[in-house]
Design an enzyme around this catalytic site. Structure first.
Site, PDB file in Angstrom:
ATOM      1  N   GLU A  37       9.501  20.313 -30.243  1.00  0.00           N
ATOM      2  CA  GLU A  37      10.570  19.310 -30.244  1.00  0.00           C
ATOM      3  C   GLU A  37      11.917  20.010 -30.515  1.00  0.00           C
ATOM      4  O   GLU A  37      11.972  20.964 -31.302  1.00  0.00           O
ATOM      5  CB  GLU A  37      10.249  18.327 -31.380  1.00  0.00           C
ATOM      6  CG  GLU A  37      11.252  17.235 -31.614  1.00  0.00           C
ATOM      7  CD  GLU A  37      10.828  16.350 -32.826  1.00  0.00           C
ATOM      8  OE1 GLU A  37       9.953  16.781 -33.621  1.00  0.00           O
ATOM      9  OE2 GLU A  37      11.369  15.239 -32.951  1.00  0.00           O
ATOM     10  N   LYS A 108      11.997  10.016 -27.138  1.00  0.00           N
ATOM     11  CA  LYS A 108      11.129   9.678 -28.287  1.00  0.00           C
ATOM     12  C   LYS A 108      11.342   8.231 -28.738  1.00  0.00           C
ATOM     13  O   LYS A 108      12.474   7.850 -29.074  1.00  0.00           O
ATOM     14  CB  LYS A 108      11.431  10.652 -29.418  1.00  0.00           C
ATOM     15  CG  LYS A 108      10.537  10.531 -30.639  1.00  0.00           C
ATOM     16  CD  LYS A 108      10.902  11.624 -31.654  1.00  0.00           C
ATOM     17  CE  LYS A 108       9.958  11.682 -32.832  1.00  0.00           C
ATOM     18  NZ  LYS A 108      10.321  12.752 -33.782  1.00  0.00           N
ATOM     19  N   CYS A 141       6.203  14.429 -31.388  1.00  0.00           N
ATOM     20  CA  CYS A 141       5.977  14.523 -32.833  1.00  0.00           C
ATOM     21  C   CYS A 141       5.525  13.213 -33.461  1.00  0.00           C
ATOM     22  O   CYS A 141       4.398  12.790 -33.258  1.00  0.00           O
ATOM     23  CB  CYS A 141       7.225  15.098 -33.502  1.00  0.00           C
ATOM     24  SG  CYS A 141       6.832  15.890 -35.086  1.00  0.00           S
ATOM     25  N   MET A 169       4.730  17.087 -42.140  1.00  0.00           N
ATOM     26  CA  MET A 169       3.554  16.577 -42.852  1.00  0.00           C
ATOM     27  C   MET A 169       2.281  17.196 -42.257  1.00  0.00           C
ATOM     28  O   MET A 169       2.294  17.664 -41.125  1.00  0.00           O
ATOM     29  CB  MET A 169       3.514  15.053 -42.749  1.00  0.00           C
ATOM     30  CG  MET A 169       4.701  14.410 -43.424  1.00  0.00           C
ATOM     31  SD  MET A 169       4.546  12.614 -43.611  1.00  0.00           S
ATOM     32  CE  MET A 169       4.807  12.065 -41.965  1.00  0.00           C
TER      33      MET A 169
HETATM   34  C1  ACM Z   1       8.916  14.506 -36.559  1.00  0.00           C
HETATM   35  O1  ACM Z   1       8.773  13.520 -35.834  1.00  0.00           O
HETATM   36  N1  ACM Z   1       9.736  15.481 -36.239  1.00  0.00           N
HETATM   37  C2  ACM Z   1       8.134  14.632 -37.801  1.00  0.00           C
END
Ligand code: ACM
Length: 280
Positions: A37, A108, A141, A169
């Site tokens: 990402e 996203k 992500c 996480m």
């Molecule tokens: C994330 O979505 N970068 C944890």
């Protein structure tokens, strides 16, 4: 078909340097390469000017042009996360490119933590892209925690789910094994390494452990937590066409959606902050 992931530590703001590292890392033969990402820009924005500086239009922006060039030279399709500008909106996006140009863009839809201060939640539909060697779905992500997203792509015929990531996480990789099993698809997580602690903000430690899992949830590859790695695995996308899990159970045909209609409703739920530690 060969699927590759490249996990590395993008340097914040050093777009050209990050793209040079991507160009140097990809070694053919490989058909699909998944990158992390926001891998051109870095992750931890401290103000909106930085985002305006680093976000690019798709397909005309220099990162997309360069990624297309890299895909052409290495004869592969690349899925890469980058900040996108469209008019006065900014999206945390991923492009799908091959040597001929852009096959698609995914914005996203589930923004994580401070991303909500900078990006607009995605407005592009969940879409399956035919890259020739496979039909791929793209999520980014934190989308992992919403199983509906992977399910939607699998129902549309995705054989491989690619997940450019900047994970903090520890749960996603295990969850993507489950996503693979429950949808009988390959899942590919490309997660960055290193940390960012910009402008006095709390440090963010990114966890690596990029992963390729097959349709039965076998982990074909698990990267290290802290090293730059380019890794390629052979996969067989047509195995994702078999949705039978026993000779009497088909994971798509056996669904009972009438019992879970509420899954797409907004529910009233207790809304207490119980965890503000983003690494747990
Ligand atoms: C994330 O979505 N970068 C944890």
């Amino acid at each position: 078909m060969r699927v590759g992931v490249f996990q590395f530590e993008p340097k914040f703001g050093a777009v050209r340097e990050n793209l040079d590292r991507i160009a140097a890392a990809i070694r053919p033969p490989v058909d699909l390469v998944v990158l992390p990402e926001l891998c051109t820009s870095g992750y931890q924005f401290t103000n909106h000017y930085e985002l305006e500086e680093l976000a690019e239009e798709i397909p005309s922006g220099p990162s997309t042009v360069r990624l297309t060039e890299i895909a052409g030279k290495t004869d592969c399709t690349i899925v890469a996360g980058l900040p996108e500008q469209d008019g006065d909106r900014f999206y945390n996006s991923a492009v799908v490119v091959n040597g001929d140009g852009v096959l698609g863009t995914y914005r996203k839809i589930h923004l994580f933590y401070e991303e909500k201060d900078f990006f607009t939640p995605g407005n592009s539909p969940l879409e399956v892209f035919d890259i020739g060697a496979a039909k791929i779905g793209v999520l980014i992500c934190f989308d992992w925690i919403f199983p509906e997203a992977t399910r939607n792509l699998a129902l549309q015929g995705a054989e491989i789910i690619s997940l450019p990531s900047n994970l903090l996480m520890p749960y996603c990789q295990d969850a993507m094994v489950t996503r693979a099993i429950e949808n009988q698809v390959y899942t590919v997580v490309a997660n960055r390494i290193g940390f960012e602690a910009r402008g006095g903000k709390k440090p963010m430690y990114f966890t690596g452990n990029s992963q390729i899992a097959d349709c039965k949830g076998n982990v074909l590859y698990k990267g290290s937590g802290n090293k730059q790695e380019f890794h390629v695995e052979k996969v067989h996308p047509t195995l994702a066409h078999n949705k039978w899990i026993t000779e009497r159970n088909n994971i798509f045909e056996d669904r009972r959606p009438e019992f879970y209609e509420s899954i797409s409703l907004t529910l009233n739920h207790p809304n207490e902050l119980v965890n503000d530690d983003i690494s747990n």
